[in-house]
Motif scaffolding. Structure first.
Motif, PDB file in Angstrom:
ATOM      1  N   PHE A  67      -7.403  -8.737  -1.900  1.00 45.13           N
ATOM      2  CA  PHE A  67      -6.496  -9.315  -0.951  1.00 45.13           C
ATOM      3  C   PHE A  67      -5.117  -8.752  -0.680  1.00 45.13           C
ATOM      4  N   ASP A  68      -4.725  -9.196   0.114  1.00 46.87           N
ATOM      5  CA  ASP A  68      -3.545  -8.697   0.692  1.00 46.87           C
ATOM      6  C   ASP A  68      -2.169  -9.886   0.451  1.00 46.87           C
ATOM      7  N   ILE A  87      -0.361 -14.905   0.956  1.00 47.61           N
ATOM      8  CA  ILE A  87      -1.508 -14.194   0.556  1.00 47.61           C
ATOM      9  C   ILE A  87      -2.868 -14.362   1.338  1.00 47.61           C
ATOM     10  N   THR A  88      -3.308 -13.208   1.779  1.00 55.11           N
ATOM     11  CA  THR A  88      -4.669 -13.349   2.679  1.00 55.11           C
ATOM     12  C   THR A  88      -5.564 -12.618   1.951  1.00 55.11           C
ATOM     13  N   THR A  89      -6.941 -13.326   1.824  1.00 52.58           N
ATOM     14  CA  THR A  89      -8.157 -13.069   1.292  1.00 52.58           C
ATOM     15  C   THR A  89      -9.386 -13.534   1.826  1.00 52.58           C
ATOM     16  N   TYR A  90     -10.378 -13.684   1.323  1.00 50.53           N
ATOM     17  CA  TYR A  90     -11.579 -14.111   1.686  1.00 50.53           C
ATOM     18  C   TYR A  90     -11.667 -15.651   1.248  1.00 50.53           C
ATOM     19  N   PRO A  91     -12.480 -16.506   2.159  1.00 52.55           N
ATOM     20  CA  PRO A  91     -12.439 -17.814   1.757  1.00 52.55           C
ATOM     21  C   PRO A  91     -13.493 -18.041   0.715  1.00 52.55           C
ATOM     22  N   PHE A  92     -13.165 -17.718  -0.553  1.00 56.60           N
ATOM     23  CA  PHE A  92     -14.145 -17.928  -1.617  1.00 56.60           C
ATOM     24  C   PHE A  92     -14.511 -19.483  -1.811  1.00 56.60           C
ATOM     25  N   ASP A 137     -10.006 -14.140   6.091  1.00 52.76           N
ATOM     26  CA  ASP A 137      -9.328 -14.923   7.046  1.00 52.76           C
ATOM     27  C   ASP A 137      -8.454 -16.283   6.595  1.00 52.76           C
ATOM     28  N   TYR A 138      -8.711 -16.122   5.023  1.00 57.24           N
ATOM     29  CA  TYR A 138      -8.023 -17.193   4.254  1.00 57.24           C
ATOM     30  C   TYR A 138      -6.655 -16.766   4.104  1.00 57.24           C
ATOM     31  N   SER A 139      -5.765 -17.562   4.626  1.00 59.58           N
ATOM     32  CA  SER A 139      -4.185 -17.054   4.348  1.00 59.58           C
ATOM     33  C   SER A 139      -3.304 -18.244   3.925  1.00 59.58           C
ATOM     34  N   THR A 166      -7.425 -16.679  -4.960  1.00 59.31           N
ATOM     35  CA  THR A 166      -8.917 -16.709  -5.165  1.00 59.31           C
ATOM     36  C   THR A 166      -9.651 -17.653  -3.819  1.00 59.31           C
ATOM     37  N   GLY A 167      -8.689 -17.310  -2.734  1.00 60.35           N
ATOM     38  CA  GLY A 167      -9.218 -17.996  -1.508  1.00 60.35           C
ATOM     39  C   GLY A 167      -9.854 -19.241  -1.370  1.00 60.35           C
ATOM     40  N   GLY A 168      -9.070 -20.188  -2.197  1.00 55.70           N
ATOM     41  CA  GLY A 168      -9.369 -21.671  -2.521  1.00 55.70           C
ATOM     42  C   GLY A 168     -10.652 -22.030  -3.623  1.00 55.70           C
TER      43      GLY A 168
END
Length: 178
Positions: A67-68, A87-92, A137-139, A166-168
């Motif tokens: 995550f960023d 927070i920017t991460t993967y859309p888990f 692209d999850y922000s 945790t990207g949702g």
């Protein structure tokens, strides 16, 4: 030469003193986030024995730790502070929703014919493949609260903070329980 050394030493002292001074809420949050990035064992322990296979677990944890973050406005009110954080991460959450939807849809009959071991391996394969294809692209922009405890700022983790990191995944878990 002596003047350059003196200036360099003064600059180093200023940096050192700034680092040793009372940290700001933003500094404390940054330290907390960096600590989280360097603690894969804590995440693995949280998954327990009922997690995924070793390769899928490693792939998931590697992605979770990527995550960023960016900080915005910091507000201090006595012993409470807030820091706007993106927070920017993967859309888990989306990844798991898609896997479950696929498994309950087109793959249900196929999975029903598998042994428990084969089904677990299939799930691991789906997860690993989805993670490999995922884009970061999850922000989410959230307000993180910190409280001063024993003179130090401490992050007050909550569901919004955990969901963003945790990207949702909390959104996914809630949708599954409904």
């Amino acid at each position: 030469m002596k003047k350059k050394v003196t200036i360099l030493l003064l600059a180093l002292c200023l940096v050192f003193l700034a680092a040793c001074g009372s940290s700001s809420p933003t500094d404390a949050l940054k330290a907390d986030l960096e600590n989280a990035k360097s603690s894969p064992d804590e995440i693995i322990k949280g998954l327990g024995a009922d997690g995924f296979g070793e390769d899928a677990t490693k792939a998931l944890i590697d992605k979770v730790l990527e995550f960023d973050y960016e900080f915005g406005e910091e507000k201090i009110d006595g012993d409470t502070a807030t820091v706007e954080t993106t927070i920017t991460t993967y859309p888990f959450g989306e990844i798991f929703t898609n896997i479950i939807t696929k498994m309950l849809g087109e793959d249900l009959e196929k999975i029903g014919k598998m042994s428990e071991t084969e089904a677990a391996a299939y799930l691991d394969e789906q997860l690993t493949s989805s993670l490999n294809d995922a884009k970061k692209d999850y922000s989410k922009t959230i307000t993180v609260t910190l409280k001063k405890e024993s003179g130090k700022w401490v992050v007050q983790e909550d569901d919004t903070f955990s969901n963003a990191l945790t990207g949702g995944m909390l959104d996914f878990a809630q949708s599954m329980s409904n």
